[in-house]
Enzyme design. Structure first.
Site, PDB file in Angstrom:
ATOM      1  CD  GLN A  23       7.328   1.930  -2.338  1.00 12.45           C
ATOM      2  OE1 GLN A  23       6.491   1.029  -2.414  1.00 12.45           O
ATOM      3  NE2 GLN A  23       7.182   2.954  -1.532  1.00 12.45           N
ATOM      4  CE  LYS A  64       3.781  -0.264   0.053  1.00 16.36           C
ATOM      5  NZ  LYS A  64       4.148   0.655  -1.031  1.00 16.36           N
ATOM      6  CG  ASP A 120       0.494   1.045  -5.922  1.00 13.87           C
ATOM      7  OD1 ASP A 120       0.181   1.111  -4.723  1.00 13.87           O
ATOM      8  OD2 ASP A 120       1.662   1.088  -6.332  1.00 13.87           O
TER       9      ASP A 120
END
Ligand code: GUN
Length: 283
Positions: A97, A53, A120
């Site tokens: 995460q 990422k 997200d």
């Protein structure tokens, strides 16, 4: 009939080039889109994901920071970090995460992220925006699947889409996105009585279970579009999806391969969301 492939690698390259262009334009106005990626613990898969990422951000010209914390970090300490990032003007997107260690309530952490930085798309405010059709951030994986359907010019209106899987991160938001594009949507899951009877009616099947061979050739209507979100390993340790690719591709009209299908799209849409978060601030 052999299905045409929907190439997620090629589509990602094209979309990431567009992100890079828009990022340059934003930088010319004095704003560099910034993503903070927070990793708690040392899960090997998560370490690979977060590295990819951050790398993708840098390649597209976005600012990105990776914050790594010990597996025994307290929930309070993580919440304090999220609060600090919420206030940091150089950060437009925050990604914590998952999974998080057991002592941390992931829901609490996600809800602590400012909705304007929830790239997200996991915050309840983002989920609510998707349900109601208001502007908000869409979860990256299903958003990427929608881009793949758009890339082949697929008209969802009047079509029957069957989503296999009901996770908060893929199945449920996927169904809502397909619905928003006027598909008739069925969500199937482990409690579905006759999965094959459902998938045989589908013009579009999205397989998002995380289990090999959930979708086999006998379950697919000839010419259907198959989007395979699965990331599994076969008996030889090779990456494979939820669909039996070799069999299904002989029946389907379109299919996403694994690897090289949905996988690269997830990070691509994270870049898109982060850029959009910065553009919203700029405008
Ligand atoms: N873990 C696996 N995939 C994801 C993702 O897309 N976002 C976050 N935050 N955690 C993940």
């Amino acid at each position: 009939m052999t299905a045409q492939l929907i190439d997620g690698t090629a589509l990602s390259q094209q979309l990431r080039a567009e992100v890079a262009q828009r990022t340059l334009a934003l930088k010319a106005r004095g704003i560099t889109p910034g993503l903070a990626v927070v990793l708690v613990g040392d899960d090997p898969a998560s370490q690979v994901y977060v590295r990819n990422k951050v790398k993708a951000c840098h390649e597209a010209g976005l600012h990105s920071v990776l914050e790594k914390y010990d597996a025994n970090m307290s929930e309070a300490a993580l919440l304090a970090r999220v609060e600090a990032l919420n206030k940091d003007p150089a950060i437009h997107g925050i990604l914590v995460q998952l999974p998080l260690p057991a002592q941390i309530d992931a829901h609490k952490v996600i809800e602590a992220i400012a909705p304007a930085k929830d790239v997200d798309g996991f915050h309840v405010a983002s989920a609510g925006a998707l349900v109601t059709g208001l502007p908000g951030f869409w979860p990256c994986t299903p958003y990427g699947c929608m881009k793949m359907l758009a890339s082949i010019g697929y008209e969802l209106k009047g079509k029957h889409a069957v989503v296999i899987g009901r996770s908060n991160t893929v199945g449920k938001p996927m169904a809502l996105m397909l619905l928003q594009k006027n598909a008739t949507v069925t969500i199937c899951h482990s409690g579905t009585a006759n999965l094959k009877a459902m998938t045989l009616q589908a013009d579009v099947v999205v397989a998002a279970v995380g289990k090999r061979n959930v979708l086999t050739a006998d379950m697919v209507k000839p010419g259907a579009v198959v989007i395979d979100v699965g990331m599994n390993r076969d008996d030889h340790g090779k990456l494979c999806g939820d669909a039996d690719f070799a069999g299904v591709r002989e029946v389907a009209g379109w299919i996403t391969p694994v690897p090289g299908g949905v996988g690269p799209m997830t990070i691509t849409m994270l870049l898109v969301n982060t850029l959009e978060a910065a553009e919203r601030i700029a405008n």
